[in-house]
Design a protein around this motif. Structure first.
Motif, short mmCIF file in Angstrom:
data_model
loop_
_atom_site.label_atom_id
_atom_site.label_comp_id
_atom_site.label_asym_id
_atom_site.label_seq_id
_atom_site.Cartn_x
_atom_site.Cartn_y
_atom_site.Cartn_z
N THR A 252 -4.85 -2.97 8.63
CA THR A 252 -5.38 -4.17 7.96
C THR A 252 -4.29 -5.25 7.84
OG1 THR A 252 -4.79 -3.60 5.67
CG2 THR A 252 -6.85 -2.66 6.54
N GLY B 261 -4.22 3.74 8.25
CA GLY B 261 -5.41 2.90 8.08
C GLY B 261 -5.06 1.58 7.43
N ALA B 262 -4.26 1.64 6.37
CA ALA B 262 -3.87 0.43 5.65
C ALA B 262 -3.05 -0.50 6.54
CB ALA B 262 -3.07 0.79 4.41
N LYS C 99 -19.02 -8.95 12.23
CA LYS C 99 -18.24 -7.96 13.00
C LYS C 99 -16.77 -7.94 12.56
CE LYS C 99 -21.05 -7.96 17.15
NZ LYS C 99 -21.25 -8.64 18.43
N GLU C 100 -16.28 -9.11 12.19
CA GLU C 100 -14.86 -9.21 11.82
C GLU C 100 -14.57 -8.49 10.51
OE1 GLU C 100 -15.69 -11.42 14.92
OE2 GLU C 100 -16.64 -11.90 13.02
N PHE D 104 -13.43 -5.32 3.55
CA PHE D 104 -14.02 -4.75 4.77
C PHE D 104 -15.19 -3.83 4.43
CE2 PHE D 104 -9.84 -4.93 7.44
CZ PHE D 104 -10.09 -6.26 7.74
N MET E 196 -8.98 0.84 0.89
CA MET E 196 -8.17 0.55 -0.29
C MET E 196 -7.23 -0.62 -0.05
SD MET E 196 -9.13 2.42 -2.74
CE MET E 196 -7.82 2.22 -3.95
N ALA E 197 -6.77 -0.75 1.21
CA ALA E 197 -5.88 -1.88 1.52
C ALA E 197 -6.67 -3.18 1.62
CB ALA E 197 -5.13 -1.61 2.83
N LYS E 198 -7.94 -3.08 2.03
CA LYS E 198 -8.74 -4.30 2.20
C LYS E 198 -10.18 -4.02 1.77
CE LYS E 198 -8.31 -8.39 4.72
NZ LYS E 198 -7.40 -9.13 5.56
N SER F 248 -3.86 7.63 5.37
CA SER F 248 -4.24 6.43 4.61
C SER F 248 -3.30 5.26 4.89
CB SER F 248 -4.29 6.73 3.11
OG SER F 248 -2.99 6.89 2.57
N THR G 1 -10.11 5.70 4.10
CA THR G 1 -9.72 5.44 2.70
C THR G 1 -8.57 4.43 2.65
OG1 THR G 1 -10.47 7.61 2.01
CG2 THR G 1 -8.88 6.53 0.58
N GLY G 2 -7.62 4.58 3.57
CA GLY G 2 -6.52 3.62 3.64
C GLY G 2 -6.99 2.22 4.00
N VAL G 3 -7.88 2.14 4.98
CA VAL G 3 -8.42 0.83 5.39
C VAL G 3 -9.10 0.17 4.20
CG1 VAL G 3 -10.10 -0.35 6.85
CG2 VAL G 3 -8.71 1.52 7.80
N THR H 210 -16.40 -3.84 17.38
CA THR H 210 -15.71 -4.28 16.17
C THR H 210 -14.33 -3.66 16.23
OG1 THR H 210 -16.24 -2.32 14.88
CG2 THR H 210 -17.85 -4.12 14.82
N ASP H 211 -13.50 -3.95 15.24
CA ASP H 211 -12.26 -3.18 15.11
C ASP H 211 -12.63 -1.74 14.78
OD1 ASP H 211 -10.55 -5.38 15.53
OD2 ASP H 211 -10.84 -6.02 13.46
N SER H 212 -11.97 -0.80 15.43
CA SER H 212 -12.34 0.58 15.20
C SER H 212 -11.13 1.50 15.34
CB SER H 212 -13.44 1.00 16.18
OG SER H 212 -13.04 0.69 17.51
N ILE I 298 -15.53 -2.26 9.92
CA ILE I 298 -14.60 -1.36 10.60
C ILE I 298 -15.26 0.01 10.76
CG2 ILE I 298 -12.25 -0.41 10.59
CD1 ILE I 298 -12.22 -3.46 10.29
N HIS J 180 -11.55 -7.28 17.76
CA HIS J 180 -12.38 -6.10 18.11
C HIS J 180 -11.53 -5.05 18.82
CE1 HIS J 180 -15.84 -9.24 18.25
NE2 HIS J 180 -15.50 -8.92 17.03
N VAL J 181 -10.43 -4.71 18.20
CA VAL J 181 -9.51 -3.77 18.86
C VAL J 181 -9.99 -2.33 18.62
CG1 VAL J 181 -8.00 -3.97 16.84
CG2 VAL J 181 -7.13 -2.95 18.92
N PHE K 20 0.84 -1.20 0.00
CA PHE K 20 0.00 0.00 0.00
C PHE K 20 0.87 1.24 0.00
CE2 PHE K 20 -2.42 3.49 1.66
CZ PHE K 20 -3.68 3.33 1.08
N LEU L 220 -14.90 3.46 -6.20
CA LEU L 220 -13.55 2.98 -5.88
C LEU L 220 -13.62 2.05 -4.66
CD1 LEU L 220 -10.70 3.76 -7.00
CD2 LEU L 220 -10.52 5.33 -5.07
#
Lengths: 367, 262, 175
Positions: free
Chosen positions: A70, A66-67, B40-41, B85, B80-82, A63, B76-78, B61-63, B44, A220-221, A24, B258
């Protein structure tokens, strides 16, 4: 197996990231770092990764954080003005222990300054720029080869210590093309595994580093930039908790200072000792080669932060440390903290690398 | 499952004031999510700074509770990387429309596949009631002590103009409609934006003649103009009252998006 | 043996590419070391562009060119800005179609643009100059230059570029 290439430093950096498994890249183009983004834009989609050009550098580093949650290895690249914009979210990455790599191909500042010229003016900003007490890791390449290798290393250190790691390059090395030997594979250090069902930020090891509970793994972090307890829950008014958290975040880096020190010592018995990082290393090496004098020592530093102070002690006969930097003496000041002999800074602004003659003139000046 | 199963119970009670509308909006959002049968998994929540942005902390959940204004950039990063989700952003008017305005319009332009729920209380509630980009003209806040002199943003028009696939506005009174709209937003690929006008008795109501929560909710109800009704008025060239705001599903389209789950 | 080569011309002539090709030939095919640098300022767009290459049998430490010993000059403005101060011991290849000044050092006149225009295409004048440079100075081998050109030019233009190199080699040998 290896292969030879004739690459620009910025391309070597991007290729190092790809070799390290970076999937990323989020960033904003800025001279003189843009080639890193352009190369990632060309390569990442073909490898199943994601490239996104964000609306500014604040969004760029947001970004990648955030990436990173994951589980991805994520990177951004910038230069002075963009680096200034990133400061707040760099602190967020430190507070939330988010591994990520930030490349700063330094140019002349302050402000818009000299977009196409070289500098090392952000060496203190990287260390202290984000608010609060922080500790980070910063690496400085002096060759195109090191642009590749130290990028790989930056990812490994980021994942190991769960901290943003900075490749503090400069326009000189970022833009020049030279020979590089590219390995087929590189070493990869993984993030510490997380013990399922335990609190998200619980630390059980003496290294002060918690395991990484990636998003999507059912833990669930809750990740927050607020002062938080070991569950990750906000707890922003507890003085003891805040002290303990910030101390741990600093200690996990500072306590590993010796472990991650990366430097070369040349002529440890010398009386006059150069210390350099980044592009000025090249000029010092030229002077060492031309002079062939064992009374001239050289400490070549790759890990500038945390500063490898033990390396200075290896020069037991040092009468003077000479520090050529493309700034007004930012790391000279750090060195002054650690030695009892005179420190002679050779500051240089304007965008051009020190010439060998400039260093020789200092060597020959009367003490 | 019900929306109740999504709460992070060991974090309760929450920090919201008595009479705050944020809980209503969180409940409606979770009820909509519950109907999606999302795991939940794979879900995000991301937020910035402010009262609204505390919501993800109460959800199991993950947050990612990020920096002021930047939630959409982190999200946006979360995403685009996955892309697998499901990404939902809770934000507020100050967080999203002031400091985060640029990220908001660019996310709309990219039409990135996420749902943004903006709790618009027309004020900075958490920090004691400073004016925001949606504080109505003439309203009092601690930084507009003589009445707000600036024109507020119409966030929905902004989102539509910038390219979002789904845009709706409701209030904390319209719980059923809100839940439906959030669900429609979650179902729509691309950027979905749901603005919810809500009461803040502590910071807004107190200064602006809504000392009683019910008075403010009643105001939100009585000043809501259904989009269908507005459209009829416009069609007949009849007068559209200036002191009302349009509620309903305002935009739904299928522009290229996107980060949509493959 | 260290050679420092400076290329200058105007934006669009392929000055930077010429330097990259030369460095690539040295590193990839001659088993030497090379460093290529260039001027990045906005004045390079349309104005005088400049790029330099250091070629050495040993690892290159100081990467910048201090005093070039070889010049390749392809525009009058490039000559004035980056060529006029050449030291007497240097050698300068000049595109004699475009540059009317002459240096104090040894000068090799190559009518690259004129000949490229007449028999090939004007766009390959830089490759003509590269061929002439190699014929006159042997900073890299002809074979390595050929390979580096093939690595670097757009698909479909290989023949044209090789012809340009050949033309340059001949012009360089005559001089």
């Amino acid at each position: 197996m290896t292969r030879i290439e004739f690459w620009q430093g910025n391309i070597a950096c991007a290729e190092g990231a790809l070799a390290a498994g970076c999937t990323f890249f989020g960033g904003y183009p800025i001279t003189p770092s843009t080639e890193v983004a352009e190369h990632m834009a060309a390569k990442l989609p073909k490898r199943g990764g994601a490239f996104i050009q964000m609306e500014d550098e604040i969004a760029g580093i947001a970004s990648i954080i955030g990436a990173s949650w994951t589980g991805a290895r994520a990177m951004t690249a910038t230069s002075g003005p963009g680096f200034s914009l990133m400061m707040e979210n760099i602190g967020f990455a430190i507070m939330t222990e988010t591994p990520c790599v930030v490349v700063n191909v330094q140019r002349g500042g302050p402000s818009t300054g000299q977009p196409t010229m070289s500098a090392q003016g952000d060496m203190l900003q990287v260390r202290f720029g984000s608010h609060g007490d922080i500790a980070i890791i910063a690496l400085c390449p002096a060759t195109v080869q090191e642009m590749f290798e130290l990028t790989v290393k930056a990812f490994n250190l980021a994942d190991k210590y769960r901290v943003p790691v900075f490749l503090m390059a400069d326009e000189t090395i970022g833009h020049m093309r030279e020979k590089i030997i590219v390995p087929d594979t590189v070493e990869r250090v993984e993030r510490k595994p997380f013990v399922a069902g335990t609190p998200a930020f619980r630390v059980t090891d003496p290294d002060n580093i918690p395991g990484f509970p990636a998003f999507g793994t059912g833990q669930h972090v809750h990740v927050t930039g607020l002062t938080h307890d070991e569950r990750g829950y906000p707890c922003a008014t507890n003085p003891n908790l805040h002290m303990a958290l910030v101390k741990r975040l600093v200690d996990k880096i500072e306590n590993a200072r010796d472990e991650m020190a990366d430097y070369d010592v040349i002529n440890p018995d010398a009386g006059q000792v150069f210390v350099a990082y980044g592009a000025p290393v090249r000029t010092v090496m030229q002077v060492m080669h031309d002079k062939k004098d064992t009374n001239i020592g050289f400490l070549r530093i790759r890990t500038v932060w945390p500063f490898p102070e033990k390396a200075l002690a290896e020069f037991k006969n040092a009468k003077r440390f000479i520090i050529p930097e493309m700034n007004l003496g930012q790391i000279s000041r750090e060195i002054e903290r650690h030695v009892c002999v005179p420190v002679r800074s050779i500051p240089k602004l304007g965008g051009e690398l020190h010439t060998p003659e400039e260093l020789v003139a200092v060597l020959e000046e009367k003490a | 499952m019900s929306y109740d199963d999504w709460f992070r119970k060991d974090r309760l009670p929450h920090i919201f004031c008595a009479g705050c509308g944020n809980g209503t909006i969180i409940n409606c959002t979770l009820a909509a999510i519950d109907q999606m049968n999302w795991k939940k998994e794979e879900t995000i929540f991301v937020s910035g700074i402010g009262c609204s942005s505390r919501a993800p902390g109460y959800i199991l959940t993950d947050s990612l509770h990020t920096t002021h204004g930047r939630a959409i950039a982190f999200a946006t990063g979360v995403k685009m990387a996955k892309p697998d989700f499901n990404v939902v952003v809770f934000t507020g008017d100050g967080d999203m429309a002031a400091i985060g305005g640029n990220h908001f319009i660019h996310a709309c332009r990219r039409n990135i596949d996420m749902t943004v729920v903006c709790m618009n209380n027309q004020i900075y509630g958490m920090t004691g009631g400073q004016g925001s980009p949606t504080t109505p003209k003439g309203c009092l806040s601690s930084t507009t002590p003589y009445g707000c002199a600036e024109t507020p943003f119409d966030l929905c028009e902004l989102a539509t103009a910038a390219g979002a696939n789904f845009v709706a506005r409701w209030t904390s009174y319209h719980v059923k409609e809100l839940e439906k709209s959030v669900k429609a937003g979650l179902e729509t690929p691309g950027f979905s934006f749901i603005e919810v006008l809500t009461q803040c008795p502590t910071a807004f109501g107190r200064r602006n003649k809504f000392r009683q929560v019910i008075d403010h909710v009643e105001f939100l109800k009585s000043h809501s103009l259904l989009k269908a009704k507005r459209d009829r008025l416009v069609e007949k060239h009849e007068h559209v009252p200036e002191d009302m705001f349009v509620v309903g599903e305002l935009t739904r389209r299928n522009r290229p998006a996107l980060g949509v789950k493959p | 043996m260290r050679n420092e080569i400076r290329f200058s011309g105007f934006g669009g002539q392929g000055i930077i590419l010429s330097a990259v090709i030369l460095g690539r030939a040295a590193v990839m095919y001659d088993n030497k070391f090379a460093v290529q640098t260039q001027v990045y300022g906005p004045e390079a767009r349309g104005g005088a562009s400049m790029s330099q290459v250091v070629i050495d049998d040993d690892q290159i430490l100081y990467p910048k060119v201090a005093v070039p010993d070889i010049y390749v000059i392809m525009s009058q403005e490039g000559f004035e800005k980056y060529g006029a101060s050449a030291q007497v011991s240097a050698v300068m290849l000049i595109d004699s179609t475009l540059v009317h000044s002459r240096p104090k050092c040894r000068c090799i006149e190559i009518p690259a643009t004129g000949q490229a225009k007449a028999s090939l295409k004007v766009i390959v004048a830089n490759i003509v100059m590269l061929g002439a440079l190699v014929a006159a100075t042997h900073v890299v081998s002809e074979e390595s230059l050929k390979k580096a050109i093939l690595d670097s030019v757009p698909k479909g233009t290989e023949d044209l570029n090789l012809k340009a190199m050949q033309l340059g080699l001949e012009l360089g040998k005559q001089s």
